[in-house]
Design an enzyme around this catalytic site. Structure first.
Site, short mmCIF file in Angstrom:
data_model
loop_
_atom_site.label_atom_id
_atom_site.label_comp_id
_atom_site.label_asym_id
_atom_site.label_seq_id
_atom_site.Cartn_x
_atom_site.Cartn_y
_atom_site.Cartn_z
N ASN A 20 -5.56 6.66 -7.49
CA ASN A 20 -4.48 5.55 -8.19
C ASN A 20 -5.42 4.67 -8.88
O ASN A 20 -6.06 3.84 -8.68
CB ASN A 20 -3.92 4.70 -6.81
CG ASN A 20 -2.89 3.62 -7.37
OD1 ASN A 20 -2.96 3.54 -8.53
ND2 ASN A 20 -2.34 2.78 -6.63
N LYS A 27 -8.34 3.11 -6.92
CA LYS A 27 -8.16 3.07 -5.31
C LYS A 27 -8.34 4.64 -5.11
O LYS A 27 -7.77 5.67 -5.54
CB LYS A 27 -7.01 2.55 -5.14
CG LYS A 27 -6.67 1.30 -5.11
CD LYS A 27 -5.52 0.56 -4.69
CE LYS A 27 -5.30 -0.77 -5.14
NZ LYS A 27 -3.92 -1.30 -4.60
N HIS A 190 7.28 1.11 -8.97
CA HIS A 190 6.76 0.99 -7.37
C HIS A 190 7.65 1.95 -6.52
O HIS A 190 7.80 1.71 -5.29
CB HIS A 190 7.20 -0.54 -6.86
CG HIS A 190 6.26 -1.46 -7.72
ND1 HIS A 190 6.83 -2.76 -8.09
CD2 HIS A 190 5.00 -1.45 -7.93
CE1 HIS A 190 6.07 -2.95 -8.60
NE2 HIS A 190 4.70 -2.70 -8.46
N LEU A 218 5.81 -7.37 -3.53
CA LEU A 218 5.15 -8.45 -3.99
C LEU A 218 3.67 -8.36 -4.09
O LEU A 218 3.09 -8.28 -2.94
CB LEU A 218 5.70 -9.71 -3.48
CG LEU A 218 7.02 -9.98 -3.38
CD1 LEU A 218 7.33 -11.17 -2.57
CD2 LEU A 218 7.98 -9.93 -4.59
N GLY A 219 3.03 -7.93 -5.23
CA GLY A 219 1.60 -7.77 -5.20
C GLY A 219 1.50 -8.37 -6.73
O GLY A 219 2.00 -9.30 -7.12
N GLY A 221 1.57 -6.71 -9.24
CA GLY A 221 3.00 -6.46 -9.94
C GLY A 221 4.07 -6.58 -9.05
O GLY A 221 3.63 -6.49 -7.68
N ARG A 294 -2.22 -17.27 -3.15
CA ARG A 294 -2.72 -18.07 -1.98
C ARG A 294 -4.20 -19.00 -2.77
O ARG A 294 -4.48 -20.00 -1.88
CB ARG A 294 -3.75 -17.08 -1.29
CG ARG A 294 -4.41 -16.15 -1.92
CD ARG A 294 -5.08 -14.88 -1.09
NE ARG A 294 -5.61 -13.81 -1.85
CZ ARG A 294 -6.91 -14.01 -2.16
NH1 ARG A 294 -7.63 -15.11 -1.96
NH2 ARG A 294 -7.63 -13.08 -2.87
N GLY A 343 0.58 -6.45 -1.19
CA GLY A 343 -0.19 -7.70 -0.99
C GLY A 343 0.28 -9.16 -0.64
O GLY A 343 0.01 -9.78 0.13
N GLY A 345 3.41 -9.96 -0.36
CA GLY A 345 4.50 -10.04 0.57
C GLY A 345 4.17 -9.75 1.95
O GLY A 345 4.74 -10.17 2.88
N GLU A 346 3.11 -9.16 2.24
CA GLU A 346 2.79 -8.62 3.56
C GLU A 346 1.58 -9.86 4.15
O GLU A 346 1.56 -10.06 5.28
CB GLU A 346 1.75 -7.27 3.49
CG GLU A 346 2.70 -6.13 3.27
CD GLU A 346 1.65 -5.02 3.07
OE1 GLU A 346 0.63 -4.88 3.71
OE2 GLU A 346 2.28 -4.03 2.33
N GLU A 394 1.51 3.78 -0.26
CA GLU A 394 1.75 4.75 -1.20
C GLU A 394 0.81 5.96 -1.24
O GLU A 394 1.43 6.96 -1.82
CB GLU A 394 1.78 3.87 -2.55
CG GLU A 394 2.31 2.68 -2.97
CD GLU A 394 2.17 1.86 -4.03
OE1 GLU A 394 2.86 1.52 -5.00
OE2 GLU A 394 0.98 1.04 -3.66
#
Length: 411
Positions: A20, A27, A190, A218-219, A221, A294, A343, A345-346, A394
């Site tokens: 990726n 990644k 996505h 939600l990351g 992007g 965060r 990222g 969202g979790e 993914e």
């Protein structure tokens, strides 16, 4: 990569590498294709970060990232070489049967995963302007491997593919008709994440997952996908990955008149506008602090402008998500299941809490304890809409699809 990497006819106990590639990171994940079903957890994975910057790092899961030397004219090539060294050490007598690539844009031609040859690669290069943060770097990796080992199967897995089921009314842009004929339309992105949700959500939520579902990816992007019958029926990203929700550094949906103003009145060049839209806007642009919720939330209590900008950035971020979830619910005719993934969202309970608070009119009731624990179900028993948190995967989708392509060609 190695003399052990070839294209013999069986995929047996071989390995599949998933790449990726982005503008500053790659990644990677290695899956054991010999196991049936394919394990959802990779045998080995990690990330090279900071490519092209002053302090790149290489890290594998479970090992802290360490500095890596990517000096030279081609830092992406050096990063790939470092990953290949790691792959070769893990072959252990087996071979690499395929490399799967997350390719963001398949345009109006490519929807299903496809083995890439020189012709396909040339087609995909035509979509670079539609996804400049990811497309060129994925294609660069494919080109390098094609030249070095043309017999090694490489499979492109498209982020736009899952949204092929969108009705034309969702794809159409309100431009002159010849724009549609030239391929200017809403594609959605996505898709590998949403494709995984179409697999994982029925396992978790049963028949409810086949109803009226909104998934919030939600990351850095960010987008939403409205699903019915486990298919995409609406999504917030459109022609490009700039559309829809406010993101870490991207604007999301923006009045096109603002772009005309920036170019005509403030005399920004096309390149300056692109830099603004992709890299200097979103949470980072509004807060002036960070692209990460965060981090920004720690400054909400600050005095003066820093605190005010932090509060406004998060309020706008949540407002845009809430507004678009409402629009998705309208398209679906109601909402049965809302799922957070990726990222932010979790892992950001306070973001989920604020979104659900503002969606209370839909009958949503959040279990605060479950939300803080990032539980798979974070709604109360009497909530009219079930709320879930589901890690995305993914890489597994890409590996699975690559195996299917290679096996299909072998047959």
């Amino acid at each position: 990569m190695s003399s052990k990497i070839d294209d013999r006819d069986a995929i047996g106990g071989d390995l599949v590498l998933v790449l990726n590639c982005g503008s500053s990171s790659i990644k990677f994940a290695l899956f054991d294709a010999g196991m049936d079903p394919l394990p959802r957890k990779p045998a080995w994975n990690g990330k090279v970060q900071g490519i092209g910057g002053p302090s790149p790092t290489y890290g594998e899961t479970g090992i802290d990232p360490a500095p890596v030397d990517l000096a030279g004219e081609h830092p992406h090539l050096a990063a790939l070489q470092r990953i290949r060294e790691g792959v070769v050490t893990r072959l252990d007598g087996r071979r690499l049967a395929a490399v799967a690539h997350r390719v963001v844009h398949g345009g109006s031609r490519y929807f299903e995963p496809v083995r890439v040859d020189a012709g396909v690669l040339q087609d995909l290069e035509g979509y670079i302007p539609l996804a400049p943060l990811h497309q060129p770097f994925a294609l660069e990796a494919i080109d390098i491997l094609l030249r070095e080992n043309p017999e090694l199967p490489q499979v492109a897995c498209f982020d736009t593919g899952f949204h092929h089921t969108l009705p034309d009314v969702e794809k159409l842009l309100p431009l002159p008709w010849d724009a549609w004929q030239r391929g200017l339309r809403r594609y959605g992105f996505h898709g590998l994440s949403y494709e995984y949700m179409a697999t994982a959500l029925p396992e978790r939520h049963g028949e409810l997952a086949k109803g009226r579902v909104v998934v919030a990816h939600l990351g850095s992007g960010a987008s939403l996908c409205a699903m019915q019958g486990l298919q995409s029926v609406a999504t917030t990203m459109g022609f490009s990955a700039l559309d829809g929700l406010m993101m870490g550094t991207r604007t999301g949906a923006l009045d096109p008149g603002a772009l005309l103003y920036l170019m005509e009145i403030e005399k920004l060049s096309l390149e300056e506008v692109a830099q603004t839209l992709y890299h200097r806007s979103g949470l980072l642009g509004v807060s002036g602090i960070s692209s990460e919720p965060r981090v920004i939330v720690r400054h909400e209590g600050d005095e003066g402008e820093p605190g005010e900008r932090a509060r406004l950035a998060l309020a706008l971020y949540v407002r845009r998500i809430v507004r678009e979830i409402g629009a998705m619910a309208a398209v679906l005719g109601g909402l049965d299941l809302l799922v957070f993934t990726a990222g932010v969202g979790e892992h950001n309970a306070f973001v989920r809490e604020r979104i659900c608070r503002d969606l209370a009119f839909l009958g949503i009731a959040l279990d605060q304890g479950a939300n803080r624990a990032h539980a798979p179900i974070i709604s109360t028993g009497d909530s009219r809409v079930r709320i879930g948190v589901e890690p995305t995967n993914e890489e597994w989708i890409a590996a699975r699809d690559a195996i299917a392509v290679v096996r299909g060609q072998a047959a």
